[in-house]
Design an enzyme around this catalytic site. Structure first.
Site, PDB file in Angstrom:
ATOM      1  N   GLU A 230      74.175  69.736  62.425  1.00 35.20           N
ATOM      2  CA  GLU A 230      73.078  70.592  62.895  1.00 35.20           C
ATOM      3  C   GLU A 230      71.810  69.760  62.753  1.00 35.20           C
ATOM      4  OE1 GLU A 230      73.424  74.262  60.703  1.00 35.20           O
ATOM      5  OE2 GLU A 230      75.602  74.162  60.830  1.00 35.20           O
ATOM      6  N   CYS A 264      63.551  73.384  62.146  1.00 38.72           N
ATOM      7  CA  CYS A 264      64.418  72.778  63.158  1.00 38.72           C
ATOM      8  C   CYS A 264      64.350  73.548  64.468  1.00 38.72           C
ATOM      9  CB  CYS A 264      65.856  72.668  62.659  1.00 38.72           C
ATOM     10  SG  CYS A 264      66.576  74.219  62.118  1.00 38.72           S
TER      11      CYS A 264
END
Length: 460
Positions: A230, A264
């Protein structure tokens, strides 16, 4: 004394915490203990594992008054925002609630002759490498479902948030989760690489940079160890001509600037229909001018320092390069901007995709805003990125949002919201954002393996 990991506080540049890394032999021993403990842990009833994990989560919540200022010291988030326990608890609770259904056998068919079904089997030892920007929430995404599914877990947390793993281990061990079932470790990059390449783990979940994800995949090459990555993002927002303008400004600018832009799934570029563009920019500038940059321990501070001076240096470089190439910076330098970790949040216009600030991950409090005339133009610009994590669409028309969303190369499509992780949905990405798949029923599938049973009955 061996290599030391040092958390340098962005508040004042002092060393807030330091820990010695494990030797290679000690790390191998930790992994061996984890493997030895896994079968017994998996043999416990599912509800018992769920109850223990949720009890540990509650203990973390009881620590929150200590955790909030600790996070401010380690990575700069203002104390006024109260830490991460809300999301931490929400994610763990959802995964606990769906565990029985998600991990249930899949019945394929049974008659007088055959019984056929598929079980979900824990991988074994799950290695979680967690990032510093949302250190509790990102860790629990994998830790809770991995433990619930019957895996043992080894957590390696980021140096910038050195104490988070210790907090979690303390909480989980205090409620009866065995020490070898959940371990927090301090590792060097070399030892981490040796463990992965040496098949010490059965699944690796890494959240962090593209370079870090590539290093994990290289270490695992040829081992057949599953790796979930990720990674970075350059998430776009698109404000269509029928959008609720005020709501779009409030949410997208907060999505770009909250946590000093260190998210993110933060908004890093915004495309606004030409009919709303001027008003959007004016309102966005007003919002950012109202921020209070300062010491995150001060309750009046709304935006704190970036977690590390080197992160702020990269954002400043992207801004300076863009301005030199013709971009317009709308926010005058704040008095509190020290040229180091304390960085003025910035809005840029007259930007193009030739500029790094619209292509490279900034991971800081800066956003570029561009004018568009159509959905097709916005789609092309949103897809002009090496990343694909989330996209935020602003319109009153659900069908239109779905059509545009179908055309975007991304992991999550938001409509009229941004920067939120719904634990009922799979957290995933595409392109250089990696191939992760956390939370939701799919998160459980990624933390287990299928095992098929084809049983022929003796009938005569």
């Amino acid at each position: 004394m061996g290599q030391m990991l040092k958390c340098v506080s962005p508040i004042d540049g002092s060393v807030f915490a330091e820990r010695e890394v494990l030797s290679r032999d000690a790390a191998l021993e930790a992994a061996a203990r984890s493997r030895a403990a896994q079968a017994e842990w998996a043999a416990r009833p599912l509800q018992e594992r769920i109850d223990l994990v949720m009890a540990g989560v509650a203990v973390v919540g009881a620590m929150n008054d200590e955790i909030v200022p600790e996070l401010a010291h380690m990575m700069g988030r203002p104390v006024r925002y109260g830490g991460e326990f809300g999301g931490f608890n929400e994610r763990a609770s959802h995964m606990a609630q769906i565990a029985e259904a998600s991990l249930a056998d899949i019945a394929v068919g049974e008659d007088e002759t055959f019984k056929r079904y598929i079980k979900r089997i824990p991988h074994g030892v799950v290695f979680v490498v967690a990032p510093w920007n949302y250190p509790y929430m990102t860790a629990i995404n994998t830790v809770a479902p991995a433990l619930i599914a019957g895996n043992t877990v080894i957590l390696k947390h980021a140096t910038q948030t050195l104490l988070v793993g210790e907090r979690m281990a303390q909480a989980f061990h205090s409620v009866g989760i065995p020490e070898d079932v959940f371990q927090n470790v301090f590792l060097s990059h070399d030892v981490t690489n040796d463990l992965i390449s040496g098949n010490a783990f059965d699944f690796v979940n890494f959240t962090g940079s593209v370079g870090g994800g590539q290093a994990m995949e290289r270490a695992a090459a040829g081992t057949f160890t599953g790796v979930g990555t990720e990674l970075g993002g350059k998430d776009p927002g698109y404000v269509m001509d029928d959008a609720d303008l005020d709501a779009a400004v409030e949410t997208l600018i907060d999505g770009a600037m909250f946590n000093s832009g260190q998210c993110c799934c933060g908004i890093e570029r915004i495309y606004v229909h030409e009919s709303l563009y001027d008003d959007f920019v004016a309102k966005a500038v007003d919002v950012v001018k109202g921020y209070k940059l300062g010491n995150p321990l001060d309750s009046d501070t709304t935006i704190g320092p970036m977690a590390n001076v080197r992160f702020a240096k990269e954002v400043r470089a992207q801004i300076a390069e863009a301005v030199a190439a013709g971009a317009v910076a709308h926010i005058d330098t704040f008095p509190e901007d020290d040229g180091g970790a304390y960085l003025t949040p910035q809005i840029l216009t007259n930007v193009t995709h030739d500029m790094r600030v619209m292509q490279d991950e900034s991971f800081g409090p800066v956003v570029g805003i561009m004018k568009v005339s159509s959905d097709d133009e916005a789609i092309a610009l949103m897809n002009d990125s090496e990343f694909g994590l989330t996209a935020s669409l602003w319109t009153r028309d659900v069908d239109r949002a779905e059509r545009v969303g179908d055309a975007i190369e991304t992991g999550t499509v938001f409509m009229n919201r941004a920067d939120y992780l719904d634990p009922g949905l799979c957290w995933t990405g595409c392109k250089n954002t990696g191939r992760g798949g956390g939370l939701s029923v799919i998160g459980y599938h990624n933390l287990t393996r299928p095992k098929s049973y084809h049983l022929k009955k003796v009938t005569g």
